[in-house]
Write an enzyme that holds these catalytic residues in place. Structure first.
Site, PDB file in Angstrom:
ATOM      1  N   SER A 149     -15.070  94.721  50.147  1.00  0.00           N
ATOM      2  CA  SER A 149     -13.570  94.661  50.018  1.00  0.00           C
ATOM      3  C   SER A 149     -13.113  93.611  49.133  1.00  0.00           C
ATOM      4  CB  SER A 149     -13.214  94.588  51.670  1.00  0.00           C
ATOM      5  OG  SER A 149     -11.792  94.596  51.619  1.00  0.00           O
ATOM      6  N   ASP A 301      -6.711  96.260  46.742  1.00  0.00           N
ATOM      7  CA  ASP A 301      -8.110  95.228  46.651  1.00  0.00           C
ATOM      8  C   ASP A 301      -9.182  96.039  46.215  1.00  0.00           C
ATOM      9  OD1 ASP A 301      -8.518  96.860  48.838  1.00  0.00           O
ATOM     10  OD2 ASP A 301      -9.272  95.529  50.076  1.00  0.00           O
ATOM     11  N   ASP A 303     -11.765  97.679  46.840  1.00  0.00           N
ATOM     12  CA  ASP A 303     -12.233  99.080  47.135  1.00  0.00           C
ATOM     13  C   ASP A 303     -11.117 100.038  47.594  1.00  0.00           C
ATOM     14  OD1 ASP A 303     -11.848  97.670  49.441  1.00  0.00           O
ATOM     15  OD2 ASP A 303     -13.174  98.870  50.680  1.00  0.00           O
ATOM     16  N   ASP A 305      -8.592 100.043  49.803  1.00  0.00           N
ATOM     17  CA  ASP A 305      -8.066 100.331  51.056  1.00  0.00           C
ATOM     18  C   ASP A 305      -6.880  99.395  51.676  1.00  0.00           C
ATOM     19  OD1 ASP A 305      -9.721  98.039  51.588  1.00  0.00           O
ATOM     20  OD2 ASP A 305     -10.793  99.004  53.010  1.00  0.00           O
TER      21      ASP A 305
END
Length: 575
Positions: A149, A301, A303, A305
């Site tokens: 993340s 961010d 990734d 999500d």
């Protein structure tokens, strides 16, 4: 520095021929040069938290490497064969922009295939929400995404998803962990069956974009879309692979991308932290917004999500919204659209979490839908959909800048949320309003709730002990008063007991156990203490509220609430 025996035992295991020469040499280097790093690398096994397994990359059982991920994948393979006997098993794997993500993803694919499992492996980096979508789209029983993340560059991680598209939850996660812990590293099957590994990309991408547009579009006119000026940044992450195409296919043309942050890069060279929760991460995007006179800034961010959003305030200046505010705005927009379409009949729900704004409850009640509250993490919101199949899920979010639109993706999804917030912004601009004015109006209608997060970082083994001690102290000696207000209720999610501190009455809470404490004061303030499941931090979530009778009083009431938050921080010595 004396090295404990359990650490030496672990080190000696990693110096056996089970591990390749490169790994053994790395362990020898740490052994010779850094006793402290040796301790940090071997004092425990990496654990699954709210977001899966996440840690620093390197050699050792407390690090992310081919062996810790290989062992997890071997245990998961064994568990899959037990769970789906005599069935062909399929798994899908995605990865983000972090260092070693592509090679680690291939290692995971190799282990799955060596265990006779059909693997769909994305040919290049992709957003995490696409993994959740692809799992159901391809009819898989399991999915893995390699991501840490928004953690610092030295981190990577491993998130496990099940056949419903959501992350694993208790008791299943415990059963998987037990299977993993009972394995030896020598039992990992690394010899890939390449015939069982299939690379995927464009077909799944287009299916995902089509699904996103279907779920997150609400009849916005082309004129309104053309009139919305957007700044977008991927913060060197995976969203660049899908969000621009989603914008284009959804009809949004005026999209200004922060070019310096366009190229995926696990070093995140232009930001201190690639976390849209932190204002500094959007500095370049905000500058571009002023240069282009844009209406809205969106940053995702690594990734993809989570999303951070900035809009123009009543003075025309770009203002960053927090995760609770974006969640409220998007939920209210969804509820309004569902009501307008005649789709609300009392059988719908929205989802939130125990550390998020209580305003979600007020909003849901005013629209005649239920608001279900779960533990921190979107796996619990995804579980709500599975647990209540007779009800329709509208959307849900949590304070940490995540949102989920409908049931196509069962995890926080910044691709759909980005499109949704642009639909909202385009529609309100077309009617002569702004996103900021809509937020203030929601405060008038539902009560003015103001939240603030204090996050204290405590790194390493010593830091973990400090965090544990802070939680022990808060349990053994609960605060009786905060900022001059008596504590009325203390909820302990580890013991599942809610205690009225005024009467002594205790009630049992029907919710899974978690290391969380929530204090409620007599003036309606809420203070939550919770160690992070994925970072070396302890977090304190503060929520205060007041009545806002009209929009003209907004500034005055906001100042009062801000001062109350400052006083709570001082009273609890959190600064």
């Amino acid at each position: 520095m004396e090295i404990k025996q359990n650490i030496l035992d672990a080190v000696n295991e990693w110096l056996t021929p089970t591990f390749d020469k490169q790994t053994q040499d790395a362990v020898k280097e740490i052994l010779a040069s850094s006793p402290k790093e040796l301790e940090e690398s071997f004092y425990k096994n990496l654990e699954f938290g709210t977001g899966g397994m996440r840690g620093i990359m390197g050699a050792g059982n407390n690090r992310i490497n081919k062996y810790t991920l290989g062992k997890s994948t071997q245990g998961l393979s064994d568990y899959l064969h037990k769970s789906f006997p005599n069935q062909p098993i399929k798994a899908v794997i995605a990865y983000d922009c972090r260092k070693n993500s592509n090679t680690l993803a291939k290692t995971v694919a190799d282990v799955f295939s060596a265990n006779g499992i059909q693997v769909y492996l994305f040919s290049d980096l992709r957003p995490t929400p696409e993994l959740s979508f692809a799992l159901k789209h391809l009819g898989c029983q399991c999915g893995i995404v390699l991501t840490a993340s928004h953690n610092p560059p030295e981190y990577n991680g491993y998130k496990v998803y099940w056949e419903d598209g959501g992350q694993i939850v208790p008791p299943q996660d415990g059963a998987i962990i037990n299977t993993i812990e009972n394995l030896n590293y020598s039992q990992i099957k690394f010899d890939a069956n390449e015939d069982l590994i299939q690379y995927i990309d464009t077909e799944v991408d287009q299916a995902f974009i089509k699904s996103t547009i279907k779920n997150a579009s609400f009849g916005t006119s082309q004129e309104a879309k053309d009139n919305l000026n957007i700044v977008f940044t991927s913060l060197h992450g995976t969203s660049i692979t899908l969000v621009p195409d989603t914008f284009a296919q959804a009809g949004y043309k005026n999209v200004n991308i922060v070019e310096e942050q366009r190229v995926p890069n696990g070093n995140f060279p232009t930001v201190k932290s690639p976390n849209p929760e932190e204002p500094e991460a959007l500095t370049m995007a905000l500058a571009l917004a002023d240069k282009t006179n844009s209406d809205i800034v969106i940053g995702t961010d690594p990734d993809c999500d989570r999303l951070g959003v900035a809009v123009r305030n009543n003075e025309g200046k770009m203002t960053l919204l927090n995760g609770n505010q974006t969640m409220i705005l998007m939920t209210a927009f969804l509820l309004k659209e569902w009501k307008k379409a005649g789709k609300i009949n009392g059988n719908q729900f929205v989802g939130s979490t125990i550390v998020s704004t209580p305003m979600m409850m007020e909003l849901a009640t005013n629209y005649g839908v239920e608001c279900k509250i779960g533990l921190t993490g979107f796996k619990w919101i995804a579980k709500m959909i599975k647990d209540f199949p007779e009800m329709e899920f509208i959307g849900g979010g949590e304070e940490s800048f995540g949102f989920m639109v409908g049931d196509a993706v069962r995890d926080k999804d910044a691709v759909a949320a980005t499109l949704l917030v642009c639909e909202l912004a385009a529609q309100v601009k077309a009617k002569g309003s702004t996103v900021y004015k809509e937020l203030v109006q929601l405060y008038v209608e539902n009560g003015f709730y103001k939240e603030h997060l204090i996050s204290l970082t405590k790194k390493g083994m010593d830091g973990l002990q400090q965090i544990n001690q802070m939680m022990i102290d808060l349990r053994k000696n609960p605060l009786k008063e905060i900022n001059g207000q008596r504590v009325v209720m203390l909820e302990d999610y580890d013991s599942s007991i809610a205690k009225n501190l005024l009467t002594g009455e205790e009630t049992v809470m029907d919710i899974p156990k978690s290391n969380v404490l929530i204090y409620y004061t007599e003036d309606g303030s809420k203070i939550c203490a919770r160690p992070s499941g994925t970072e070396p931090k302890i977090k304190f979530y503060i929520s205060v509220n007041a009545q806002l009778n009209n929009v003209e009083d907004f500034t005055e009431v906001e100042t009062t609430l801000n001062n109350k938050i400052k006083n709570i921080i001082a009273a609890m010595q959190l600064s």
